[in-house]
Design an enzyme around this catalytic site. Structure first.
Site, mmCIF file in Angstrom:
data_model
loop_
_atom_site.group_PDB
_atom_site.id
_atom_site.type_symbol
_atom_site.label_atom_id
_atom_site.label_comp_id
_atom_site.label_asym_id
_atom_site.label_seq_id
_atom_site.Cartn_x
_atom_site.Cartn_y
_atom_site.Cartn_z
ATOM 1 N N GLY A 191 0.819 -1.216 0.000
ATOM 2 C CA GLY A 191 0.000 0.000 0.000
ATOM 3 C C GLY A 191 0.850 1.263 0.000
ATOM 4 O O GLY A 191 0.334 2.362 0.105
ATOM 5 N N SER A 245 3.950 -3.265 -4.770
ATOM 6 C CA SER A 245 4.020 -4.599 -4.173
ATOM 7 C C SER A 245 3.099 -5.555 -4.931
ATOM 8 O O SER A 245 3.404 -6.741 -5.062
ATOM 9 C CB SER A 245 3.635 -4.540 -2.695
ATOM 10 O OG SER A 245 2.398 -3.894 -2.544
ATOM 11 N N ASP A 253 3.636 -0.642 -13.988
ATOM 12 C CA ASP A 253 4.211 -1.391 -12.872
ATOM 13 C C ASP A 253 4.695 -2.787 -13.277
ATOM 14 O O ASP A 253 5.861 -3.118 -13.054
ATOM 15 C CB ASP A 253 3.220 -1.441 -11.704
ATOM 16 C CG ASP A 253 2.798 -0.041 -11.274
ATOM 17 O OD1 ASP A 253 3.479 0.927 -11.662
ATOM 18 O OD2 ASP A 253 1.798 0.083 -10.564
#
Ligand code: GLA
Length: 381
Positions: free
Chosen positions: A119, A124, A173
């Site tokens: 977060g 992640s 990402d």
């Protein structure tokens, strides 16, 4: 960290597991541009997700995590559905994507562990999806069938987040997590999927990552609202994506609402800044790079409205300090992390000054770590 003996504690004795790693990332510049077909310039960081994996004789996949409760399960012979625990849905989404792509999957046990704060806007979740894909490939036996690779695999991981976690994230990402090179940032053209590695190996320069510890969720509405505003601005401007609009065109278009104009202004300006920043990096001009970071932050704060007081405080505390080239929020925003590009010999003093400013303003710690560009996901054992 995960290792053989911990794996055996979770899944019982037997053959030693194999291990893969997938890094987190920070974006140096190019924020909220990926879903507008623009450019981004991220690096992988040295915090990472690790997955231990061991094939099974049957068609079951079981996944557990050292940092979270519960067990996710998938039967490879049936469509995989999201469920509980929620963290496992990222894994299940990738397995379903690979199943549909016809990859030669085998049952497997997976144990996960991560040093990436969750977060915190350090990807992640992309590290988790990419680590899953690599682990399933190892378990399935490498090279024995059509395994999606490169940008195709990045898209599969992105889709897993959309479909199984309800997160409308962009392509940045999973792309950087998969394709990063050590000692380089990656300029990604999000329209063509073409990456260009730009050296950032100067030992005299570091990126400081400052965690506000304000937690955000991409699926809580703010991110999707920005995407929708960009799409409606592009439609009114008569372009396929904001990538195709010019700054003057945005200011002149009478049908844009005030909000749409400010969102479009950010995106168009940010795409230009990102291309300029890659050129500055290429010639080692960190001062120019830093000025572009500062301008990016101001635009995200004022026109795109995705910053918050905590991020602004870090950027303000860093601004103008000896050895600081530039600072900005990184990632989706609404909390998460800010980054500071600094001279290595000044980094400790900068980190101390920013941390005490933050402590005084908010009464809590702001963990800061230095990172240099790390390599993309790989098999480690
Ligand atoms: C999140 C998304 C990315 C990107 C950034 C904003 O991190 O996952 O795809 O859109 O926000 O640049």
């Amino acid at each position: 960290m995960v290792n053989e003996s911990r794996f055996h504690c979770y899944f019982g004795p037997g053959e030693a597991p194999r291990v893969v790693r997938a890094p987190g990332r920070v974006n140096l510049i190019g924020e909220h541009t990926d879903y507008n077909d623009g450019f981004v310039l991220p690096i992988a960081i040295d915090r990472q997700m690790r997955a231990c994996v061991r094939p099974r004789a049957d068609r079951l996949v079981r996944v557990r995590s050292i940092g979270a409760d519960g067990e996710g399960r998938a039967d490879l012979d049936a469509p995989v559905e999201p469920g509980e625990p929620r963290w496992a849905n990222y894994v299940l989404g990738v397995i379903e994507g690979l199943r549909r792509a016809g990859a030669p999957l085998r049952g497997a046990d997976l144990l996960l562990d991560s040093t990436i704060p969750t977060g915190g806007g350090l990807s992640s979740s992309a590290a988790l999806t990419v680590a899953t894909a690599l682990a399933m490939r190892l378990a399935g036996g490498e090279g024995r069938g059509p395994w999606p690779e490169g940008m195709a695999l990045a898209r599969l991981c992105q889709h897993a987040e959309h479909a199984f976690a309800g997160t409308p994230c962009g392509i940045m990402d999973p792309s950087i997590v998969l394709l990063a090179r050590a000692g380089a940032a990656m300029l990604l053209d999000c329209r063509t999927g073409e990456p260009r590695h730009v050296p950032l190996a100067d030992p005299g320069v570091v990126v400081l990552v400052c965690d506000t510890q304000v937690r955000h969720e991409l699926n809580d509405g703010g991110y999707a609202a920005r995407r929708a505003q960009c799409e409606s601005a592009a439609a009114k401007l008569g372009v396929a994506a904001l990538r195709d609009a010019g700054a003057r065109q945005v200011e002149a278009c009478g049908s844009l609402t005030d909000v749409e104009r400010r969102r479009a202004r950010h995106v168009v300006g940010e795409i230009a800044r990102t291309v300029e920043a890659a050129a500055a990096l290429q010639r080692g001009d960190y001062a120019a790079f830093g000025r572009l970071m500062d301008a990016s932050h101001a635009s995200l704060r004022d026109d795109y409205e995705v910053s918050c007081g905590e991020l602004d405080a870090i950027v303000e505390a860093a601004a103008g300090r000896e050895g600081v080239y530039g600072a900005r929020m990184t990632g989706g925003g609404f909390g998460g992390c800010a980054i500071i590009l600094a001279r290595r010999d000044a980094a400790d003093a900068v980190a101390d000054a920013v941390a005490s400013h933050y402590q005084a303003a908010y009464g809590r710690r702001c963990p800061i770590f230095a990172t240099r560009p790390a390599a993309g996901a790989s098999v480690v054992g």
